[in-house]
Design a protein around this motif. Structure first.
Motif, mmCIF file in Angstrom:
data_model
loop_
_atom_site.group_PDB
_atom_site.id
_atom_site.type_symbol
_atom_site.label_atom_id
_atom_site.label_comp_id
_atom_site.label_asym_id
_atom_site.label_seq_id
_atom_site.Cartn_x
_atom_site.Cartn_y
_atom_site.Cartn_z
ATOM 1 N N MET A 103 0.809 -1.210 0.000
ATOM 2 C CA MET A 103 0.000 0.000 0.000
ATOM 3 C C MET A 103 0.847 1.267 0.000
ATOM 4 O O MET A 103 0.373 2.339 -0.380
ATOM 5 C CB MET A 103 -0.940 0.000 1.209
ATOM 6 C CG MET A 103 -2.052 -1.030 1.099
ATOM 7 S SD MET A 103 -3.091 -0.774 -0.343
ATOM 8 C CE MET A 103 -3.886 0.749 0.106
ATOM 9 N N ARG A 140 0.940 3.160 -3.220
ATOM 10 C CA ARG A 140 -0.361 3.607 -3.724
ATOM 11 C C ARG A 140 -0.218 4.707 -4.783
ATOM 12 O O ARG A 140 0.530 5.649 -4.620
ATOM 13 C CB ARG A 140 -1.219 4.136 -2.569
ATOM 14 C CG ARG A 140 -2.613 4.573 -3.019
ATOM 15 C CD ARG A 140 -3.395 5.126 -1.841
ATOM 16 N NE ARG A 140 -3.591 4.096 -0.849
ATOM 17 C CZ ARG A 140 -4.574 3.216 -0.906
ATOM 18 N NH1 ARG A 140 -5.416 3.232 -1.920
ATOM 19 N NH2 ARG A 140 -4.688 2.320 0.036
ATOM 20 N N ASP A 160 -6.506 6.688 -7.465
ATOM 21 C CA ASP A 160 -6.904 5.581 -6.601
ATOM 22 C C ASP A 160 -8.251 5.020 -7.044
ATOM 23 O O ASP A 160 -9.280 5.691 -6.922
ATOM 24 C CB ASP A 160 -6.985 6.073 -5.158
ATOM 25 C CG ASP A 160 -7.261 4.952 -4.173
ATOM 26 O OD1 ASP A 160 -7.442 3.798 -4.620
ATOM 27 O OD2 ASP A 160 -7.284 5.215 -2.963
ATOM 28 N N LEU A 195 -10.002 3.030 -5.608
ATOM 29 C CA LEU A 195 -10.835 2.732 -4.445
ATOM 30 C C LEU A 195 -11.375 3.993 -3.781
ATOM 31 O O LEU A 195 -11.910 3.935 -2.676
ATOM 32 C CB LEU A 195 -10.026 1.927 -3.414
ATOM 33 C CG LEU A 195 -9.273 0.710 -3.938
ATOM 34 C CD1 LEU A 195 -8.584 -0.008 -2.804
ATOM 35 C CD2 LEU A 195 -10.199 -0.237 -4.688
ATOM 36 N N ARG A 234 -13.326 -0.071 3.035
ATOM 37 C CA ARG A 234 -11.879 -0.265 2.914
ATOM 38 C C ARG A 234 -11.393 -1.265 3.970
ATOM 39 O O ARG A 234 -10.527 -2.096 3.693
ATOM 40 C CB ARG A 234 -11.133 1.062 3.070
ATOM 41 C CG ARG A 234 -11.167 1.935 1.814
ATOM 42 C CD ARG A 234 -10.454 3.261 2.060
ATOM 43 N NE ARG A 234 -10.379 4.037 0.837
ATOM 44 C CZ ARG A 234 -9.365 4.000 -0.017
ATOM 45 N NH1 ARG A 234 -8.341 3.210 0.216
ATOM 46 N NH2 ARG A 234 -9.380 4.749 -1.102
ATOM 47 N N LEU A 274 -12.349 -4.675 2.763
ATOM 48 C CA LEU A 274 -11.517 -5.091 1.640
ATOM 49 C C LEU A 274 -10.104 -5.444 2.099
ATOM 50 O O LEU A 274 -9.498 -6.394 1.588
ATOM 51 C CB LEU A 274 -11.472 -3.988 0.586
ATOM 52 C CG LEU A 274 -10.767 -4.302 -0.739
ATOM 53 C CD1 LEU A 274 -11.277 -5.599 -1.348
ATOM 54 C CD2 LEU A 274 -10.945 -3.151 -1.719
ATOM 55 N N GLU A 275 -9.583 -4.709 3.069
ATOM 56 C CA GLU A 275 -8.248 -5.034 3.599
ATOM 57 C C GLU A 275 -8.245 -6.415 4.233
ATOM 58 O O GLU A 275 -7.309 -7.203 4.039
ATOM 59 C CB GLU A 275 -7.815 -3.997 4.630
ATOM 60 C CG GLU A 275 -6.425 -4.278 5.215
ATOM 61 C CD GLU A 275 -5.933 -3.181 6.138
ATOM 62 O OE1 GLU A 275 -4.896 -3.396 6.788
ATOM 63 O OE2 GLU A 275 -6.584 -2.122 6.216
ATOM 64 N N ALA A 294 -8.219 -9.003 1.651
ATOM 65 C CA ALA A 294 -6.872 -9.157 1.094
ATOM 66 C C ALA A 294 -6.006 -10.052 1.968
ATOM 67 O O ALA A 294 -5.098 -10.729 1.478
ATOM 68 C CB ALA A 294 -6.210 -7.793 0.925
ATOM 69 N N ILE A 304 -18.764 -2.985 -2.468
ATOM 70 C CA ILE A 304 -17.400 -2.906 -3.003
ATOM 71 C C ILE A 304 -17.379 -3.380 -4.453
ATOM 72 O O ILE A 304 -16.797 -2.732 -5.324
ATOM 73 C CB ILE A 304 -16.439 -3.750 -2.136
ATOM 74 C CG1 ILE A 304 -16.250 -3.105 -0.761
ATOM 75 C CG2 ILE A 304 -15.082 -3.925 -2.834
ATOM 76 C CD1 ILE A 304 -15.570 -4.014 0.253
ATOM 77 N N TYR A 333 -7.210 -3.679 -4.821
ATOM 78 C CA TYR A 333 -6.777 -3.077 -3.545
ATOM 79 C C TYR A 333 -5.255 -3.102 -3.433
ATOM 80 O O TYR A 333 -4.623 -2.093 -3.100
ATOM 81 C CB TYR A 333 -7.410 -3.834 -2.389
ATOM 82 C CG TYR A 333 -6.918 -3.424 -1.028
ATOM 83 C CD1 TYR A 333 -7.381 -2.249 -0.443
ATOM 84 C CD2 TYR A 333 -5.996 -4.200 -0.335
ATOM 85 C CE1 TYR A 333 -6.935 -1.865 0.816
ATOM 86 C CE2 TYR A 333 -5.547 -3.816 0.923
ATOM 87 C CZ TYR A 333 -6.020 -2.653 1.488
ATOM 88 O OH TYR A 333 -5.558 -2.276 2.726
ATOM 89 N N SER A 382 -3.497 -0.672 -5.815
ATOM 90 C CA SER A 382 -3.905 0.733 -5.772
ATOM 91 C C SER A 382 -2.886 1.589 -5.033
ATOM 92 O O SER A 382 -2.009 1.087 -4.372
ATOM 93 C CB SER A 382 -5.262 0.869 -5.099
ATOM 94 O OG SER A 382 -5.169 0.517 -3.729
#
Length: 215
Positions: free
Chosen positions: A139, A142, A146, A148, A156, A159-160, A163, A189, A212, A215
């Motif tokens: 990240m 980034r 973005d 996202l 977020r 989504l993290e 991941a 999302i 993600y 990004s």
């Protein structure tokens, strides 16, 4: 599962072999350098390969570069990076393939055998799994544009955790929200990232995680 193990450290390599075989995996090849890894994946087409980052001759990022090359020759070949180090240079290349089936775990932070095996199974099935420290390092790179930007802070967070390879129930427990709320956030999302139902939920999940991480 049929597995290739790539690590230049003999003790670690043999330890992984014994662990995998104990839990019913078939280790079809063990190698200690990048060229041998590419050849082994091309020959055996394993269900998944466990790959160290730093191998001969320069002990920098040979494992990652070899994994990228192996996936070029055998498109979508599942690869789980297992290393002491976070190397982001070729990790981006590894993630550039939207087919998923990639993971990156840190040796020192794998404290549960079943968690490691579950990550291995997830990658073999086409999913993704990443240590939180790896996610943080990626990240840092980034981009300004973005993709996202439309996501809410909660989306977020969801989504993290996706991941990191967390399931919907695990995400709910960590964020102290219901399974229904998790599913609602994930649907939002997908919609905001332009990932629609015809892609299939698992494929959309992989694509969202890759968006993600890149990004």
């Amino acid at each position: 599962m049929r597995v290739v193990v790539a690590d230049d450290a003999v003790l670690i390599r043999e330890g992984l072999v014994r662990l995998l075989e104990e839990f019913g995996c078939e280790v079809v090849a063990t190698v200690g350098d990048g060229d041998a890894l590419v050849a082994a994946i091309a020959e055996h087409k394993p269900d998944v390969s466990v790959v160290d980052v730093r191998m001969p001759p320069s002990f920098t990022d040979e494992g990652l570069r070899a994994a990228v090359e192996a996936r070029r020759r055998v498109p979508g070949a599942p690869v789980l990076i297992l290393s002491q180090y976070v190397e982001v240079s070729y990790a981006d290349d590894l993630l550039a393939d939207a087919r998923g089936a990639v993971g990156y775990l840190l040796k020192d932070r794998v404290v549960d055998v079943e968690e490691f095996l579950e990550g291995l199974r997830r990658v073999a099935a086409g999913g993704t799994v990443f240590d939180p420290q790896v996610v943080s390092q990626l990240m840092v790179r980034r981009r300004r544009d973005d993709p996202l930007a439309q996501l809410t802070p909660r989306e977020r967070e969801v989504l993290e955790l996706m991941a990191e390879g967390k399931s919907n129930p695990a995400i709910g427990r960590q964020l102290v929200i219901s399974d229904g709320a998790v599913e609602k956030h994930i649907r939002s999302i997908f919609n905001k990232l332009g990932l629609y139902a015809e892609d299939g939920d698992q494929h959309r999940r992989v694509l969202a995680v890759l968006a993600y991480l890149r990004s």
